[in-house]
Design a protein around this motif. Sequence first.
Motif, PDB file in Angstrom:
ATOM      1  N   ASN A  67       0.808  -1.215   0.000  1.00 23.52           N
ATOM      2  CA  ASN A  67       0.000   0.000   0.000  1.00 23.52           C
ATOM      3  C   ASN A  67       0.843   1.268   0.000  1.00 23.52           C
ATOM      4  OD1 ASN A  67      -2.618  -0.901  -0.339  1.00 23.52           O
ATOM      5  ND2 ASN A  67      -2.846  -1.421   1.823  1.00 23.52           N
ATOM      6  N   ARG A  68       2.073   1.188   0.513  1.00 21.62           N
ATOM      7  CA  ARG A  68       2.942   2.362   0.453  1.00 21.62           C
ATOM      8  C   ARG A  68       3.366   2.628  -0.997  1.00 21.62           C
ATOM      9  NH1 ARG A  68       4.147   4.406   5.261  1.00 21.62           N
ATOM     10  NH2 ARG A  68       5.523   5.874   4.196  1.00 21.62           N
ATOM     11  N   LEU A  69       3.734   1.572  -1.719  1.00 16.91           N
ATOM     12  CA  LEU A  69       4.116   1.760  -3.131  1.00 16.91           C
ATOM     13  C   LEU A  69       2.911   2.239  -3.938  1.00 16.91           C
ATOM     14  CD1 LEU A  69       6.361  -1.399  -3.755  1.00 16.91           C
ATOM     15  CD2 LEU A  69       7.125   0.935  -3.313  1.00 16.91           C
ATOM     16  N   GLN A  70       1.757   1.606  -3.693  1.00 17.19           N
ATOM     17  CA  GLN A  70       0.551   2.026  -4.405  1.00 17.19           C
ATOM     18  C   GLN A  70       0.214   3.484  -4.085  1.00 17.19           C
ATOM     19  OE1 GLN A  70      -3.170   0.193  -5.951  1.00 17.19           O
ATOM     20  NE2 GLN A  70      -3.654   0.095  -3.786  1.00 17.19           N
ATOM     21  N   GLY A  71       0.334   3.862  -2.821  1.00 14.55           N
ATOM     22  CA  GLY A  71       0.026   5.231  -2.400  1.00 14.55           C
ATOM     23  C   GLY A  71       0.944   6.249  -3.055  1.00 14.55           C
ATOM     24  N   TYR A  81      15.786  11.804 -11.092  1.00 14.82           N
ATOM     25  CA  TYR A  81      14.706  11.478 -10.159  1.00 14.82           C
ATOM     26  C   TYR A  81      14.683  12.445  -8.971  1.00 14.82           C
ATOM     27  CZ  TYR A  81      13.598   7.292 -12.804  1.00 14.82           C
ATOM     28  OH  TYR A  81      13.208   6.431 -13.798  1.00 14.82           O
ATOM     29  N   GLN A  82      15.861  12.895  -8.559  1.00 16.87           N
ATOM     30  CA  GLN A  82      15.911  13.880  -7.475  1.00 16.87           C
ATOM     31  C   GLN A  82      15.236  15.180  -7.911  1.00 16.87           C
ATOM     32  OE1 GLN A  82      19.883  14.653  -6.062  1.00 16.87           O
ATOM     33  NE2 GLN A  82      19.144  15.787  -4.265  1.00 16.87           N
ATOM     34  N   ARG A  83      15.484  15.558  -9.166  1.00 10.75           N
ATOM     35  CA  ARG A  83      14.857  16.766  -9.722  1.00 10.75           C
ATOM     36  C   ARG A  83      13.332  16.599  -9.752  1.00 10.75           C
ATOM     37  NH1 ARG A  83      17.108  16.744 -15.120  1.00 10.75           N
ATOM     38  NH2 ARG A  83      14.994  16.534 -15.920  1.00 10.75           N
ATOM     39  N   LEU A  84      12.871  15.430 -10.207  1.00 12.33           N
ATOM     40  CA  LEU A  84      11.421  15.192 -10.247  1.00 12.33           C
ATOM     41  C   LEU A  84      10.840  15.219  -8.832  1.00 12.33           C
ATOM     42  CD1 LEU A  84      10.995  12.326 -12.887  1.00 12.33           C
ATOM     43  CD2 LEU A  84      11.123  14.792 -13.238  1.00 12.33           C
ATOM     44  N   ALA A  85      11.562  14.620  -7.897  1.00 10.21           N
ATOM     45  CA  ALA A  85      11.054  14.566  -6.516  1.00 10.21           C
ATOM     46  C   ALA A  85      10.975  15.964  -5.921  1.00 10.21           C
ATOM     47  CB  ALA A  85      11.952  13.665  -5.663  1.00 10.21           C
ATOM     48  N   ALA A  99      10.260   2.896  -2.961  1.00  5.59           N
ATOM     49  CA  ALA A  99      10.949   1.598  -2.887  1.00  5.59           C
ATOM     50  C   ALA A  99      12.351   1.757  -2.294  1.00  5.59           C
ATOM     51  CB  ALA A  99      11.030   0.965  -4.281  1.00  5.59           C
ATOM     52  N   TRP A 100      13.086   2.768  -2.742  1.00  8.66           N
ATOM     53  CA  TRP A 100      14.433   3.011  -2.199  1.00  8.66           C
ATOM     54  C   TRP A 100      14.373   3.300  -0.710  1.00  8.66           C
ATOM     55  CZ3 TRP A 100      18.981   1.700  -3.959  1.00  8.66           C
ATOM     56  CH2 TRP A 100      19.254   1.650  -5.325  1.00  8.66           C
ATOM     57  N   LYS A 101      13.387   4.102  -0.278  1.00  7.96           N
ATOM     58  CA  LYS A 101      13.306   4.451   1.148  1.00  7.96           C
ATOM     59  C   LYS A 101      13.037   3.207   1.995  1.00  7.96           C
ATOM     60  CE  LYS A 101      14.098   8.846   1.482  1.00  7.96           C
ATOM     61  NZ  LYS A 101      15.268   9.326   2.245  1.00  7.96           N
ATOM     62  N   LEU A 102      12.107   2.367   1.531  1.00 16.46           N
ATOM     63  CA  LEU A 102      11.800   1.139   2.268  1.00 16.46           C
ATOM     64  C   LEU A 102      13.037   0.247   2.358  1.00 16.46           C
ATOM     65  CD1 LEU A 102       8.269   0.440   0.751  1.00 16.46           C
ATOM     66  CD2 LEU A 102       8.737   0.901   3.178  1.00 16.46           C
ATOM     67  N   PHE A 103      13.783   0.190   1.270  1.00 16.22           N
ATOM     68  CA  PHE A 103      15.014  -0.618   1.257  1.00 16.22           C
ATOM     69  C   PHE A 103      16.067   0.010   2.168  1.00 16.22           C
ATOM     70  CE2 PHE A 103      19.236  -1.543  -0.473  1.00 16.22           C
ATOM     71  CZ  PHE A 103      19.233  -2.924  -0.386  1.00 16.22           C
ATOM     72  N   ALA A 147       8.029   8.285  -8.488  1.00 19.43           N
ATOM     73  CA  ALA A 147       7.309   8.274  -7.205  1.00 19.43           C
ATOM     74  C   ALA A 147       7.391   6.885  -6.579  1.00 19.43           C
ATOM     75  CB  ALA A 147       5.847   8.691  -7.410  1.00 19.43           C
ATOM     76  N   LEU A 148       7.163   5.856  -7.383  1.00 22.63           N
ATOM     77  CA  LEU A 148       7.226   4.490  -6.870  1.00 22.63           C
ATOM     78  C   LEU A 148       8.663   4.104  -6.502  1.00 22.63           C
ATOM     79  CD1 LEU A 148       5.076   1.579  -7.465  1.00 22.63           C
ATOM     80  CD2 LEU A 148       7.445   1.123  -8.058  1.00 22.63           C
ATOM     81  N   LEU A 149       9.614   4.480  -7.362  1.00 22.32           N
ATOM     82  CA  LEU A 149      11.018   4.144  -7.104  1.00 22.32           C
ATOM     83  C   LEU A 149      11.529   4.795  -5.822  1.00 22.32           C
ATOM     84  CD1 LEU A 149      13.224   4.374 -10.325  1.00 22.32           C
ATOM     85  CD2 LEU A 149      13.180   2.521  -8.656  1.00 22.32           C
ATOM     86  N   ASP A 150      11.206   6.065  -5.621  1.00 25.66           N
ATOM     87  CA  ASP A 150      11.678   6.754  -4.422  1.00 25.66           C
ATOM     88  C   ASP A 150      11.162   6.066  -3.159  1.00 25.66           C
ATOM     89  OD1 ASP A 150      13.300   8.698  -5.583  1.00 25.66           O
ATOM     90  OD2 ASP A 150      11.678  10.139  -5.810  1.00 25.66           O
TER      91      ASP A 150
END
Lengths: 315, 315
Positions: free
Chosen positions: A193-197, A257-261, B203-207, B198-201
């Motif tokens: 649910n975290r990934l889905q969220g 990805y950092q830029r997108l985030a 996933a990385w945090k959980l890892f 969004a999903l990758l970030d």
Amino acid sequence: MPEKAKNVAIVGAGLVGAGWAVVFARAGHKVKVYDASEATRLGLQAHLGASLEALNRHGLVTETPAAINTRIQIVETLPQAVADADYIQESVFEQLELKQAVSAEIEQAMASHAVVGSSTSGFSGSSFMANLTRRTQFLVVHPVNPPQVIPVVEIVPTPWTNPQVVGEVRSFMQAIGQVPVVLNKEIDGFILNRLQGALLDEAWKLFEEGYATAADIDATVSEGLGLRWAFMGPFETIDLNAPRGIEDYAQRFSGMYQRLASLRHEAGAWPKETIDRATAECRSTLPVEGLTARRQWRDERLMALIAHKKQQPKG
Amino acid sequence: MPEKAKNVAIVGAGLVGAGWAVVFARAGHKVKVYDASEATRLGLQAHLGASLEALNRHGLVTETPAAINTRIQIVETLPQAVADADYIQESVFEQLELKQAVSAEIEQAMASHAVVGSSTSGFSGSSFMANLTRRTQFLVVHPVNPPQVIPVVEIVPTPWTNPQVVGEVRSFMQAIGQVPVVLNKEIDGFILNRLQGALLDEAWKLFEEGYATAADIDATVSEGLGLRWAFMGPFETIDLNAPRGIEDYAQRFSGMYQRLASLRHEAGAWPKETIDRATAECRSTLPVEGLTARRQWRDERLMALIAHKKQQPKG
């Protein structure tokens, strides 16, 4: 739990619990099913039959539905279900006090060696397992709906769960054909649910700010991103997407990805006017009366996809 | 652009450009391909042949590879490729000055009615199309690799792109069997990479924080979440996951997702020690020498999945 758990109890037999009954019985185990609602108990036989027939149609069972069904027994009290069970799967409504009460009832009636998995998705195990005497034998075993179709199961121990129990449940889930993933500690929403969220919040923001229609955002996933994700997770995806693997990918793209985030909006509640607009768009192509048929289509597609995956080489 | 574009030019014929050549030729159009590198031009025939053979093996073409290949001509200068083209797909390296220079070269040599789509993923169209005289005929047309397998195409107009051109390109992409999605305005990462990010970030945090292994996070997607996403996007998924549709779902679950979002860590750079740990885990099951074979496996799986999807009822 004995090495080969033979007796399984299902407590709570809504969609999730009934799905679990099929999962265990299909794998050859004896299943006793209890639900507090008489109406649910009375409707259960027909529901189980239909589930098994659907799996059979897609080649996802190795015995006849009837043969599998003989291993499922519907019982009228909770103690009858759990007394001789090696493994108990609790799937009652998502309501904290109910989870607490039912867990205590299970503990009272169960054998001393039994292990109890809860299907909860909304609560941490420790929020309702803390005060149990045998809390070392309780943990979260969270399936995805419908469990007889979707393989993944999230195993989440509480701080008190015996690590040996975690290992046993992982092996048991593997043995019955599910795909267990183990969380090393509790976190709200677990992994799925975290990934889905995370993906959903980004999708809502793109929709909210008018970048694209809900249908086009959906197509970006269903005709693009989601194709790989049906057989590879996010890490393997990026591991294969740079010549020298995940490290190489991180070097090339982590800046992007950092830029997108950094442009990502703070996630908050989904605003009402945005929900209204998405609802209008969804209902313009699928009226509310069509939802049930579309859900059947989805379940058929999921079963066909699982059958397809089983035929593919693992690589 | 004439209603039925017949002449297509490919400028830049690496993996992406070569994939595009197959996409257009497969749909019956005449394709002239140019790449600045002689080595790339010399290797192209073999590469195109192998792509077409693979599609053929999976039943994803309706003519023989040879018949399709006769519509592809490799040429030695950019003007030769674009002079009589109705539609031009630019797929040169992701380097801003190069994109600017090549776009200007294309504009010089192209017919007055031609439309130019850039495959860029890392730049906005306006960052290199702003100074073109015919900038109303330029836009981003971003495929996913490999374009001859993955249907989705993101169409992103610049502020100057003629809206009629956007509509024509959308229709053209549909006509050749791709699935176009249209962005109403520019945004960094478009839709696909933003959703993936969004999903990758997450996933990385959980890892990073040790909740689970990369393999278990991957399995949560490949054996759970990703199954639906192979044929339904995030909005349709939630529309079907509550009795009365998306509005009902939002009412039931937006609180939960808001809670998850509030626990979400600020996304930053992926830390080096986390990347190292993920690399060690990935390499422990797949040594770097195995990546090429695994990529072939992935591409075969993608083609098999596309073939599977084509056989399924649309619902």
